[in-house]
Design an enzyme around this catalytic site. Structure first.
Site, PDB file in Angstrom:
ATOM      1  N   ASP A 279     -10.648   7.237   2.954  1.00 42.66           N
ATOM      2  CA  ASP A 279     -10.534   6.832   4.357  1.00 42.66           C
ATOM      3  C   ASP A 279     -11.910   6.725   5.005  1.00 42.66           C
ATOM      4  OD1 ASP A 279      -7.842   6.492   4.473  1.00 42.66           O
ATOM      5  OD2 ASP A 279      -7.397   8.442   5.361  1.00 42.66           O
TER       6      ASP A 279
ATOM      7  N   ASP B 155       1.341   4.958   0.165  1.00 46.86           N
ATOM      8  CA  ASP B 155       0.541   6.096   0.646  1.00 46.86           C
ATOM      9  C   ASP B 155       1.254   7.415   0.389  1.00 46.86           C
ATOM     10  OD1 ASP B 155      -1.557   7.369   1.913  1.00 46.86           O
ATOM     11  OD2 ASP B 155      -1.464   6.139   3.719  1.00 46.86           O
TER      12      ASP B 155
ATOM     13  N   LYS C 216       0.886  -1.174   0.000  1.00 42.48           N
ATOM     14  CA  LYS C 216       0.000   0.000   0.000  1.00 42.48           C
ATOM     15  C   LYS C 216       0.918   1.216   0.000  1.00 42.48           C
ATOM     16  CE  LYS C 216      -3.581   2.175   2.892  1.00 42.48           C
ATOM     17  NZ  LYS C 216      -4.348   1.985   4.141  1.00 42.48           N
TER      18      LYS C 216
HETATM   19  C1  GLA Z   1      -3.666   7.328   5.456  1.00 39.61           C
HETATM   20  C2  GLA Z   1      -4.376   6.182   4.778  1.00 39.61           C
HETATM   21  C3  GLA Z   1      -4.930   5.246   5.809  1.00 39.61           C
HETATM   22  C4  GLA Z   1      -3.821   4.740   6.701  1.00 39.61           C
HETATM   23  C5  GLA Z   1      -3.079   5.903   7.317  1.00 39.61           C
HETATM   24  C6  GLA Z   1      -1.850   5.440   8.073  1.00 39.61           C
HETATM   25  O1  GLA Z   1      -4.549   8.147   6.100  1.00 39.61           O
HETATM   26  O2  GLA Z   1      -5.367   6.661   3.925  1.00 39.61           O
HETATM   27  O3  GLA Z   1      -5.603   4.175   5.205  1.00 39.61           O
HETATM   28  O4  GLA Z   1      -2.949   3.942   5.941  1.00 39.61           O
HETATM   29  O5  GLA Z   1      -2.658   6.837   6.337  1.00 39.61           O
HETATM   30  O6  GLA Z   1      -1.160   6.489   8.637  1.00 39.61           O
END
Ligand code: GLA
Length: 720
Positions: free
Chosen positions: A543, A473, A471
């Site tokens: 989110d 980010d 993932k």
């Molecule tokens: C972001 C992502 C979440 C999670 C957090 C972790 O907000 O969208 O899904 O992975 O970071 O810090």
């Protein structure tokens, strides 16, 4: 698919599903301009549309310039609509005149160096027209590339600028594509913010410039690099729509301009705000690709054209056509508060329910027990995970599950060994304050040394353990976006160089680990675009995992992007973003319409919920071929009412999903009619038979449960 008549100077791109016509016309000074008078329904004869390229007959010079459908409009030519190009010379003069020089038609589709783009696997899938325009005064060349794909109502366009003059130029606008449509069009776009991404907004025709953009260094939560020009009477199912999407993940601008002469111009490209690119003699600048989809079957027709292109010829690699694994992510279950044993407890419950992939989210590295440190220090935290990632991953593998990991590679925490060693590696504007967001700064991905560090750091971790999913980010956007590595007045190149650097990093890492499934993320869905999909075939949609909020988010996202690109998880209640309590059934039925997963503590569920989870996992395994690769059709919009519905169909089955937010007393009976169901007879889950025709003509009744937040999934299996 592409014809060129040298006598008349007319190019026709057509494939029976779409036509695009370009023509070379002499202007008042006898110079050859390139005009794009038509994009839309397939034409039998391109001559039929050429009246649209004519000047305004008898009107003033001003009227002529304001109405002409330039293919590559430039600054300083008496056309006040948004231009595509502004090239400023050493005297600060930005007037540029582009005239036709030559053209070529090639089989297939050449790649765009350094940038993501749609592609073909065989040359027979597409043809590409290359037209070179030139400005005699400066020596600037613009090579317009237009690709038409066999069997798709899609055109891809991009422009490559080249300085063939003797003096440096500065591009302050280097757009990708421009089309002019006769008439007035609604503009539809997707807007939002964190946890409420991609709401659909429809703006009526207006005699002004309607525009969306990003200056965030990412395509952003606020606007998506996608827009539609829709006939005012177009609906989900009928009417003319032209969709446009940029294959780019950074600062962009899309503008729809309507003037007094009855035409609408759509321009797409990099955002000129803050952009200034020095182009030295002999240098090239490649603008990102724009994709156009045309439909006369309303928004669904346009979306379906985009879905299949994005799924089949934007996404790449091992996972492109494979069923996506059902995952469990520990973020909302533990946040930063986990250790090896806690993770294994959740993993055992997940394996028991048939879940296929465990994703360890933020907090596994450095000394990161909250979000104020350690980004950049991609070394496992042995206090939390004494057996390391390898030990953890192997124990999870032994349960029969794959193991995946969260990274945020583009970031650095001021409290990190990386920042202490390289304070110059983050984006910053000279000696100005370095404003943090979520206590972090952004690495300057335009720098080769930073790119190499990120490639090395991520690769080392991926080699250290059996990691089969990442993932990726990106949790904050640009503030003081300057680069210490750029001199000679080149700070205006920072944002695009960042994207080029990031794309290089992604190309290297995804190329080195071809079996790993990559999912992109940016504070939820803040970088959901075709550029990212070119490297990572799925994106975390938002989110906000609340089932009701997700109806709008997923519905809006589907205007451009396929369900195989959308991460959709069942999370705990009360929901962590909105506090709402919805049933396990509805949460699962909403997540079914994406890449399905869970984001809750599976070791703390009631026996009834675990039972339901097992049922959902089995359902997703049975249906995902259709939900991830079938045709997706929107039926009822969450933006318009209390009931949302959508449908999936392929040669095996039709799946109807319907969701009612609030229960009503004494409500009228509800039914929904399906669309575009392949002919044949279908068996419903109660064993009854119904034809595809009747599913569309009579529809089916929707009998929701006696409660708020109710959902129905009906599966019709094809019998013959
Ligand atoms: C972001 C992502 C979440 C999670 C957090 C972790 O907000 O969208 O899904 O992975 O970071 O810090």
């Amino acid at each position: 698919m592409i014809s060129y008549d040298r006598e008349t100077g007319v190019f026709h791109l057509e494939n029976g599903l779409i036509s695009l016509v370009l023509c070379v016309r002499e202007d008042e000074a006898g110079q050859k301009e390139l005009l794009l008078p038509y994009m839309g329904a397939p034409l039998s004869d391109p001559a039929s549309c050429l009246y649209l390229a004519k000047t305004h007959g008898g009107a003033s010079f001003d009227t002529d310039r304001q109405a002409r459908p330039y293919a590559c409009p430039t600054e300083g030519r008496g056309d006040s609509r948004p231009p595509l190009l502004c090239a400023v010379d050493g005297q600060g003069q930005g007037c540029t005149e582009l005239y036709f020089k030559d053209c070529a038609i090639v089989a297939g589709k050449p790649p765009l160096p350094g940038l993501p783009a749609s592609y073909v696997e065989k040359d027979s899938e597409a043809e590409t027209l290359l037209i070179t325009l030139g400005d005699e005064q400066t020596g600037l060349r613009a090579e317009v590339r237009l690709t038409i794909f066999a069997g798709r109502p899609i055109i891809a366009e991009s422009i490559r600028y080249r300085n063939e003059g003797g003096e440096p130029l500065t591009l302050t606008n280097a757009g990708s594509a421009c089309v002019t449509l006769p008439g007035r069009y609604d503009m539809i776009h997707l807007h939002g913010a964190w946890a409420k991404e991609r709401s659909v907004e429809r703006i009526s025709p207006a005699a002004l410039t309607r525009g969306i953009s990003s200056v965030r260094g990412a395509s952003g939560h606020e606007h998506n690099p996608f827009a539609v020009l829709a006939a005012p009477d177009a609906t989900e199912f009928s009417g003319e729509c032209v969709g446009a999407a940029l294959v780019y993940s950074g600062n962009f601008a899309i503008q729809a301009d309507e003037n007094a002469y009855g035409t609408t111009r759509l321009t797409l490209g990099l955002n000129p705000r803050g952009f200034a690119w020095r182009l030295l003699p002999g240098e090239d600048f490649q603008a990102p690709e724009a994709l156009f989809a045309w439909s006369k079957e309303g928004l669904n027709g346009m979306s379906q054209a985009f879905h299949s292109l994005m799924r089949q010829r934007v996404c790449r690699g091992h996972w492109r056509d494979r069923a996506r694994p059902i995952l469990i992510n520990n973020w909302e279950a533990t946040y930063f508060g986990f250790d090896h044993e806690k993770i294994m407890t959740i993993a055992r419950a997940a394996a028991n329910a048939g879940i296929e992939l465990f994703v360890l989210d933020d907090g596994w590295f450095g000394k990161r027990n909250n979000d104020d440190c350690s980004l950049g220090d991609w070394v496992v935290n042995k206090e939390k995970l004494p057996k390391g990632l390898d030990g953890l991953a192997r124990e999870i593998n032994a349960l029969g599950m794959k193991f995946g990991l969260w990274f945020e590679p583009e970031m650095v925490s001021p409290d990190s060994d990386l920042y202490r060693a390289h304070p110059d590696w983050c984006l910053h504007a000279g000696s100005r304050r370095r404003t943090t967001a979520r206590q972090q700064l952004i690495l300057d991905m335009g720098r080769r040394d930073v790119q190499d560090y990120v490639i090395g750091a991520v690769s080392t971790v991926l080699r250290s353990a059996p990691i089969e999913y990442v993932k990726w980010d990106m949790n904050r956007n640009f503030l003081e976006a300057g680069s210490e590595a750029l001199s000679d007045g080149r700070q205006g190149e920072t944002a695009h160089r960042y994207m080029l650097g990031l794309y290089r990093v992604l190309e290297e890492i995804t190329g080195a680990f071809p079996q790993v499934l990559f999912e992109s993320c940016s504070g939820g869905g803040g970088r959901f675009d075709a550029g990212m999909l070119s490297y990572m075939p799925q994106t975390w949609t938002s989110d906000d995992t609340d089932a009701v909020a997700r109806l709008s988010i997923q519905y809006g996202t589907s205007l451009c992007y396929p369900t195989s690109a959308m991460g959709a998880h069942v999370s705990a209640v009360p929901n962590h973003q909105v506090g709402r309590v919805t049933g396990m059934r509805m949460r699962g039925d909403v997540a079914l319409a994406g890449n399905f997963g869970y984001e809750l503590d599976l070791s703390a569920q009631t026996p009834e919920d675990m039972e339901e989870i097992r049922r959902q996992v089995a359902m997703v395994k049975a249906l995902r071929e259709t939900t991830q690769r079938g045709t997706f059709t929107r039926l009822l919009s969450p933006f318009e009412g209390n009931v949302t519905a959508w449908q999936f169909s392929d040669e095996k089955r039709v799946i109807l999903c319907a969701y009612r937010v609030l229960n009503m007393p004494n409500a009228a009976p509800l039914r929904v009619r399906l669309h575009n169901v392949p002919q044949g007879t279908y068996r419903a889950s109660d064993g009854s038979l119904i034809t595809g025709n009747d599913l569309m003509a009579a529809g089916v009744p929707l009998q929701f449960g006696w409660q708020d937040f109710s959902s129905i999934v009906m599966v019709f299996e094809k019998t013959a």
